[in-house]
Design a protein around this motif. Sequence first.
Motif, PDB file in Angstrom:
ATOM      1  N   SER A 175       0.842  -1.198   0.000  1.00  0.00           N
ATOM      2  CA  SER A 175       0.000   0.000   0.000  1.00  0.00           C
ATOM      3  C   SER A 175       0.876   1.246   0.000  1.00  0.00           C
ATOM      4  O   SER A 175       1.991   1.246   0.525  1.00  0.00           O
ATOM      5  CB  SER A 175      -0.920   0.018   1.228  1.00  0.00           C
ATOM      6  N   TYR A 176       0.329   2.305  -0.588  1.00  0.00           N
ATOM      7  CA  TYR A 176       1.027   3.583  -0.594  1.00  0.00           C
ATOM      8  C   TYR A 176       0.982   4.182   0.800  1.00  0.00           C
ATOM      9  O   TYR A 176      -0.088   4.355   1.389  1.00  0.00           O
ATOM     10  CB  TYR A 176       0.380   4.524  -1.603  1.00  0.00           C
ATOM     11  N   ALA A 177       2.158   4.510   1.349  1.00  0.00           N
ATOM     12  CA  ALA A 177       2.237   4.970   2.743  1.00  0.00           C
ATOM     13  C   ALA A 177       2.534   6.460   2.851  1.00  0.00           C
ATOM     14  O   ALA A 177       2.545   6.998   3.957  1.00  0.00           O
ATOM     15  CB  ALA A 177       3.307   4.178   3.495  1.00  0.00           C
ATOM     16  N   GLY A 178       2.777   7.143   1.727  1.00  0.00           N
ATOM     17  CA  GLY A 178       3.045   8.580   1.793  1.00  0.00           C
ATOM     18  C   GLY A 178       4.369   8.940   1.157  1.00  0.00           C
ATOM     19  O   GLY A 178       4.956   8.169   0.386  1.00  0.00           O
ATOM     20  N   LYS A 179       4.848  10.136   1.482  1.00  0.00           N
ATOM     21  CA  LYS A 179       6.092  10.652   0.921  1.00  0.00           C
ATOM     22  C   LYS A 179       7.093  10.934   2.032  1.00  0.00           C
ATOM     23  O   LYS A 179       6.723  11.166   3.180  1.00  0.00           O
ATOM     24  CB  LYS A 179       5.839  11.951   0.136  1.00  0.00           C
ATOM     25  N   THR A 180       8.349  10.918   1.659  1.00  0.00           N
ATOM     26  CA  THR A 180       9.414  11.310   2.568  1.00  0.00           C
ATOM     27  C   THR A 180      10.515  11.949   1.727  1.00  0.00           C
ATOM     28  O   THR A 180      10.431  11.998   0.504  1.00  0.00           O
ATOM     29  CB  THR A 180       9.954  10.113   3.373  1.00  0.00           C
ATOM     30  N   ASN A 181      11.541  12.441   2.381  1.00  0.00           N
ATOM     31  CA  ASN A 181      12.680  13.044   1.684  1.00  0.00           C
ATOM     32  C   ASN A 181      13.959  12.318   2.074  1.00  0.00           C
ATOM     33  O   ASN A 181      14.151  11.939   3.235  1.00  0.00           O
ATOM     34  CB  ASN A 181      12.799  14.531   2.033  1.00  0.00           C
ATOM     35  N   ILE A 182      14.817  12.125   1.094  1.00  0.00           N
ATOM     36  CA  ILE A 182      16.105  11.461   1.305  1.00  0.00           C
ATOM     37  C   ILE A 182      17.211  12.495   1.177  1.00  0.00           C
ATOM     38  O   ILE A 182      17.274  13.231   0.188  1.00  0.00           O
ATOM     39  CB  ILE A 182      16.318  10.331   0.284  1.00  0.00           C
ATOM     40  N   ASP A 183      18.064  12.566   2.173  1.00  0.00           N
ATOM     41  CA  ASP A 183      19.224  13.461   2.116  1.00  0.00           C
ATOM     42  C   ASP A 183      20.478  12.643   2.416  1.00  0.00           C
ATOM     43  O   ASP A 183      20.914  12.540   3.556  1.00  0.00           O
ATOM     44  CB  ASP A 183      19.080  14.603   3.115  1.00  0.00           C
ATOM     45  N   PRO A 184      21.074  12.034   1.396  1.00  0.00           N
ATOM     46  CA  PRO A 184      22.250  11.190   1.610  1.00  0.00           C
ATOM     47  C   PRO A 184      23.531  11.977   1.829  1.00  0.00           C
ATOM     48  O   PRO A 184      24.587  11.379   2.013  1.00  0.00           O
ATOM     49  CB  PRO A 184      22.326  10.380   0.310  1.00  0.00           C
ATOM     50  N   LEU A 185      23.489  13.310   1.789  1.00  0.00           N
ATOM     51  CA  LEU A 185      24.699  14.103   1.969  1.00  0.00           C
ATOM     52  C   LEU A 185      25.034  14.349   3.431  1.00  0.00           C
ATOM     53  O   LEU A 185      25.939  15.113   3.736  1.00  0.00           O
ATOM     54  CB  LEU A 185      24.550  15.445   1.244  1.00  0.00           C
ATOM     55  N   ALA A 186      24.278  13.734   4.314  1.00  0.00           N
ATOM     56  CA  ALA A 186      24.602  13.863   5.733  1.00  0.00           C
ATOM     57  C   ALA A 186      25.911  13.140   6.017  1.00  0.00           C
ATOM     58  O   ALA A 186      26.355  12.268   5.272  1.00  0.00           O
ATOM     59  CB  ALA A 186      23.475  13.291   6.585  1.00  0.00           C
ATOM     60  N   THR A 187      26.539  13.488   7.130  1.00  0.00           N
ATOM     61  CA  THR A 187      27.866  12.936   7.448  1.00  0.00           C
ATOM     62  C   THR A 187      27.791  11.638   8.243  1.00  0.00           C
ATOM     63  O   THR A 187      28.805  11.131   8.689  1.00  0.00           O
ATOM     64  CB  THR A 187      28.663  13.976   8.250  1.00  0.00           C
ATOM     65  N   THR A 188      26.584  11.087   8.432  1.00  0.00           N
ATOM     66  CA  THR A 188      26.445   9.862   9.213  1.00  0.00           C
ATOM     67  C   THR A 188      26.855   8.653   8.383  1.00  0.00           C
ATOM     68  O   THR A 188      26.857   8.677   7.151  1.00  0.00           O
ATOM     69  CB  THR A 188      24.996   9.694   9.697  1.00  0.00           C
ATOM     70  N   ASP A 189      27.173   7.563   9.090  1.00  0.00           N
ATOM     71  CA  ASP A 189      27.594   6.338   8.417  1.00  0.00           C
ATOM     72  C   ASP A 189      26.418   5.570   7.829  1.00  0.00           C
ATOM     73  O   ASP A 189      26.607   4.672   7.018  1.00  0.00           O
ATOM     74  CB  ASP A 189      28.355   5.427   9.395  1.00  0.00           C
ATOM     75  N   SER A 190      25.214   5.868   8.273  1.00  0.00           N
ATOM     76  CA  SER A 190      24.033   5.165   7.801  1.00  0.00           C
ATOM     77  C   SER A 190      22.973   6.167   7.368  1.00  0.00           C
ATOM     78  O   SER A 190      23.010   7.338   7.740  1.00  0.00           O
ATOM     79  CB  SER A 190      23.477   4.242   8.894  1.00  0.00           C
ATOM     80  N   LEU A 191      22.048   5.687   6.583  1.00  0.00           N
ATOM     81  CA  LEU A 191      20.958   6.517   6.073  1.00  0.00           C
ATOM     82  C   LEU A 191      19.655   5.973   6.639  1.00  0.00           C
ATOM     83  O   LEU A 191      19.318   4.807   6.442  1.00  0.00           O
ATOM     84  CB  LEU A 191      20.942   6.480   4.548  1.00  0.00           C
ATOM     85  N   THR A 192      18.906   6.824   7.343  1.00  0.00           N
ATOM     86  CA  THR A 192      17.644   6.418   7.944  1.00  0.00           C
ATOM     87  C   THR A 192      16.492   7.021   7.161  1.00  0.00           C
ATOM     88  O   THR A 192      16.449   8.224   6.937  1.00  0.00           O
ATOM     89  CB  THR A 192      17.557   6.854   9.418  1.00  0.00           C
ATOM     90  N   ILE A 193      15.562   6.150   6.734  1.00  0.00           N
ATOM     91  CA  ILE A 193      14.419   6.561   5.935  1.00  0.00           C
ATOM     92  C   ILE A 193      13.147   6.313   6.734  1.00  0.00           C
ATOM     93  O   ILE A 193      12.964   5.239   7.316  1.00  0.00           O
ATOM     94  CB  ILE A 193      14.362   5.787   4.604  1.00  0.00           C
ATOM     95  N   SER A 194      12.278   7.309   6.765  1.00  0.00           N
ATOM     96  CA  SER A 194      10.994   7.153   7.438  1.00  0.00           C
ATOM     97  C   SER A 194      10.003   6.510   6.479  1.00  0.00           C
ATOM     98  O   SER A 194       9.784   6.995   5.367  1.00  0.00           O
ATOM     99  CB  SER A 194      10.466   8.514   7.908  1.00  0.00           C
ATOM    100  N   LEU A 195       9.377   5.406   6.897  1.00  0.00           N
ATOM    101  CA  LEU A 195       8.433   4.669   6.063  1.00  0.00           C
ATOM    102  C   LEU A 195       6.989   4.976   6.408  1.00  0.00           C
ATOM    103  O   LEU A 195       6.071   4.324   5.903  1.00  0.00           O
ATOM    104  CB  LEU A 195       8.680   3.159   6.190  1.00  0.00           C
ATOM    105  N   GLY A 196       6.758   5.962   7.259  1.00  0.00           N
ATOM    106  CA  GLY A 196       5.390   6.355   7.575  1.00  0.00           C
ATOM    107  C   GLY A 196       4.973   5.967   8.984  1.00  0.00           C
ATOM    108  O   GLY A 196       5.754   5.449   9.787  1.00  0.00           O
ATOM    109  N   ILE A 197       3.709   6.222   9.296  1.00  0.00           N
ATOM    110  CA  ILE A 197       3.141   5.994  10.632  1.00  0.00           C
ATOM    111  C   ILE A 197       2.599   4.579  10.741  1.00  0.00           C
ATOM    112  O   ILE A 197       1.924   4.086   9.831  1.00  0.00           O
ATOM    113  CB  ILE A 197       2.032   7.018  10.921  1.00  0.00           C
TER     114      ILE A 197
END
Length: 626
Positions: free
Chosen positions: A497-519
């Motif tokens: 199911s479609y859960a919505g939209k989010t934004n990806i910013d991979p230019l952060a200085t962290t070692d991992s990338l965290t993506i929000s998949l919705g509520i």
Amino acid sequence: MRTYTLLFLLLSMIASANSEKKTPSVIKEVTVYLTGAQIKRTAQVNLKPGVNEILLTNLSPNIEENSIQVSGLKNTSILSINFTIDYLEKKKDSEELIALRNQLEDLLLKKNRLENMLSGLSQEQKILDNNQRISSDNTELSLEKVKQISAYYRERSIEIQNETYTITQKINLIDDNIRDFNHQIDGLDDKTKEKRGEIKLKLDTPAMTNLVLEIRYNVSNAGWFPLYDIKSNSTESPLNIAYKANVYQQTGTDWNNVNIVLSTGDPNTNTIKPNLSTKYLNFTYGSYRSNYPTKRYSYKYNPTVRKVSGIISDQNGQPLPGVNVIEKGTSNGVISDFNGRYTLNIQTGRELSVSYVGFASQEVPIYSSLMNIKLEEDTAQLDEVVVAAYGNSISRLTGMVSGVRSARKKEKADYSQIVETKEEGVTNTRFKIKKKYSINSNADITAIEIDNFDMNADYRHYAAPELNENVFLTAKLGNWEQFNLLAGEANIYFEGSYAGKTNIDPLATTDSLTISLGIDPNIVVQREQLDDFKSTSFTGTNRIINRGYKISIKNNKQSPVLITLEDRIPMSQNKEIKLDDINTSDSKYDHKTGIMKWKLNISSNQKTEKQFSYQVKYPKYKRINL
């Protein structure tokens, strides 16, 4: 004699004008940058010994003249290169656009005929009304005659009203169709067709020769922006990411069956290295204002966004009400509500201007339909000025910096089913697309999938109930640097199911990338103040406030979940405000930031509670933002 002289001069001018050879050329390859594009054209020319003038016509009017490069000259030398605009020559409309315009003309003709019928019925009604008054005023009529006339007037008036209603309905329907056709034509129409660009080349060759010239130049009003489709069937399966490039161009020239290269470079970025000089302190008198640092935004303008919404907050995540959000260059704007939320319909702007009293104003590119913006405190009110680091500059033209091509390495010959090669340079990455594309100069967007891959993800739930009493599902990705992702908007699909939209910013200085998949609605969190900590007392000149909170989390899912729970203890930046009796329960507490963190493993249909409390003491004649 004077007549012959004028005629001779006129013939000379005509001969000179005809000496310019209108040479046909075709676009072979387009390198599309995040903003702008480089066009590669080829033209076959036959040169005579001496000076030859070549004219390349029907080009984009948006060519950057200083970017024109010519190669394939052999022994021929270039005497001059000039770019001009021909305002008389127009670009021809496409067959689809011509067909739409013809249909629109038919609709306008039908509407005009119906409006004429309405006008005729209106005039007839006026004649009936006037004739009725004349008959009653100047003629003696019998009762039977009055009945006949009255019946005729009544019947004809009813017919006129019925016909008027029917015709009006038809006109309204035609108006709807006209509106739809205008929208469709606006999407296909090229606003730059009223003028055409020309490149004039003056070449000198020692002997007759045939050349295949390669002409490169940069154009504006084109570019691409990333869009991601993130899909996950369950928390036990890997995350599938479709990496797409949305290409747009309104350069005034169609790209027909051309090779496409997508570059992560941006020729419009300021490439001048900053020089940091000594900063001297001195006394000020209230009017001094520090220069704001250049803020680096990783997001790029997205021309498809028509409505923007989000939350304006400070650096601590607290929503800011009453913030002015304006579409830059227009008077179109809104003010954020009590919860910091705003919604703005976009007209023609490319950036949002965000301003609030006591905070530094920001100008943010319109990159997504969801834009949460954090404002920083005004540097004029701080003791120190924070200087933002400048990012790596991007070369203006590919190949102009020596060593870039030599430093670029090619990965595997078949990068993916769509991308032929992926080339990593010093300052950008290039994706050469296998298939040729035709992209017309209009408002349409062409989507090209760059890559599609699966990544193992660490699924966790996250809750910060002070800011939002919802539980968010997140996916933590490692080793994401290998995919050369750019900052952009992402569509989230979870469990089909479609859960919505989010934004990806991979230019952060962290070692991992965290993506929000919705509520996740199956996990309920509640934060409430404890009754035992609602007291306020006074001691001498001080006010003492006790605060305590209970956080309850209920897992209504059929499986256990891992949840990261965060809350905070306020921190004091004033020696007159003191915090005592801090109880952070069993959380991992950061004494510098005041952030408490719990990592909880909650079984199915189980409930967990966490509590914390603190005491604040400050002068009773002052107020604080507790």
